[in-house]
Design an enzyme around this catalytic site. Structure first.
Site, PDB file in Angstrom:
ATOM      1  CB  SER A 144     -29.769   7.506  10.168  1.00 45.58           C
ATOM      2  OG  SER A 144     -31.030   8.121  10.282  1.00 45.58           O
ATOM      3  CG  ASP A 239     -35.934   2.557  12.129  1.00 48.31           C
ATOM      4  OD1 ASP A 239     -36.598   3.594  12.290  1.00 48.31           O
ATOM      5  OD2 ASP A 239     -34.846   2.528  11.524  1.00 48.31           O
ATOM      6  CG  HIS A 269     -33.556   5.269  13.550  1.00 48.06           C
ATOM      7  ND1 HIS A 269     -33.442   4.864  12.243  1.00 48.06           N
ATOM      8  CD2 HIS A 269     -32.903   6.451  13.641  1.00 48.06           C
ATOM      9  CE1 HIS A 269     -32.761   5.773  11.562  1.00 48.06           C
ATOM     10  NE2 HIS A 269     -32.412   6.745  12.390  1.00 48.06           N
TER      11      HIS A 269
END
Length: 300
Positions: A144, A239, A269
């Site tokens: 991320s 995601d 995610h």
């Protein structure tokens, strides 16, 4: 009157930090022991604490090294959320793992995290003899926000010619901080990342909108990708960040960068932390295998 992005980000730190960094109990690799020590590295943006994970087996030649940057929207400072990944990689890829506790927004916005991430990696590359690893066999990666920092570190390393990572791992990365988060689609009705949450992250990390199109903030908008390190790009089918990750993998490939790109189906995610467990384990094992191959763990 609405709260400022900085106040909202601090609220997320206080209220959601622990929740956001929670790892599924069946993804914690409780059978993999940890051999760790703390390390403090001076950078151009202040000292940074890192956790060093050692492989369980000591070899005659120094092990290669992997520098890891955790996620959390650039506002959650919990490197321990990647403990399971760091332990697994150290054990199965045979490399030393450096887990970096970089500073976060809103207290320390861009460019502080980038400066710290780059300076720590440069230090790791230079100080292998003292640290007990082979700094010439180095890879970087993250999840991320940490994957965004990984891309930035690789750009700076290319520009400055200081060190050359053998692999970059880009997992579920925000790579375009200019596009309105509401335009980032998901295949499911309620994906983990909401447009509001993403806007808070963006505004806290990069308060000046003029900085958001820069290649160290939005690598997907850069048009000069040639010469970057080989990449493992992981995206999650559901995601909101999937499209920009897929596009970045294609752009790297078009620029002549060797790319392994894997879209994990039916997951959202941060699935490497929250599950589903089979997909999370498969992705983490893919990272370890890619690192072992790229770094030649066990080679002299």
């Amino acid at each position: 009157m609405p709260f400022s992005p900085g106040i909202q980000a601090r609220g997320i730190q206080l209220l959601l930090g622990r929740v956001m960094s929670r790892v599924h109990k069946d993804l914690r690799f409780t059978d993999v022991p940890a051999r760790t020590e703390s390390l403090r590295v001076e950078t151009g943006a202040g000292p940074v604490t890192c956790t060093v994970y050692r492989p369980p087996v000591t070899t005659d030649t120094p092990a290669p090294v992997y520098v890891n940057f955790h996620g959390g929207g650039f506002v959650v400072a919990r490197p321990e959320q990647d403990d399971h990944i760091c332990r697994y990689i150290a054990a199965t890829a045979g490399c030393v793992v450096i887990n970096v506790d970089y500073s976060v927004a809103p207290q320390r916005p861009f460019p502080t995290p980038v400066t710290q991430a780059y300076d720590v990696t440069a230090w790791v590359a230079e100080n292998g003899a003292a640290g007990g690893w082979d700094g010439s066999r180095l890879a970087v990666g993250g999840h991320s926000a940490g994957a965004n920092l990984t891309a930035a570190v690789c750009r700076l390393a290319r520009e400055r010619g200081t060190f050359t990572p053998r692999l970059q791992i880009i997992d579920s990365a925000p790579l375009d901080q200019v596009a309105d988060p509401a335009t980032k689609r998901s295949l499911v009705a309620k994906p983990l990342l909401t447009p509001q949450l993403m806007r808070i992250f963006n505004a806290a990390y990069v308060p000046d909108p003029a900085d958001r199109a820069g290649p160290l903030v939005s690598p997907a908008l850069a048009d000069d990708l040639a010469g970057l390190p080989p990449a493992l790009v992981i995206t999650a089918e559901n995601d909101r960040l999937r499209d920009e990750g897929d596009a970045y993998a294609k752009a790297l490939e078009a620029a002549g960068v060797p790319v392994t790109h894997r879209v994990f189906e039916g997951v959202d995610h941060y699935f490497t932390h929250t599950g589903p467990v089979p997909a999370g384990k498969e992705a983490i094992d893919l990272m370890a295998t890619a690192l072992r191959d790229a770094l030649g763990a066990g080679d002299s």
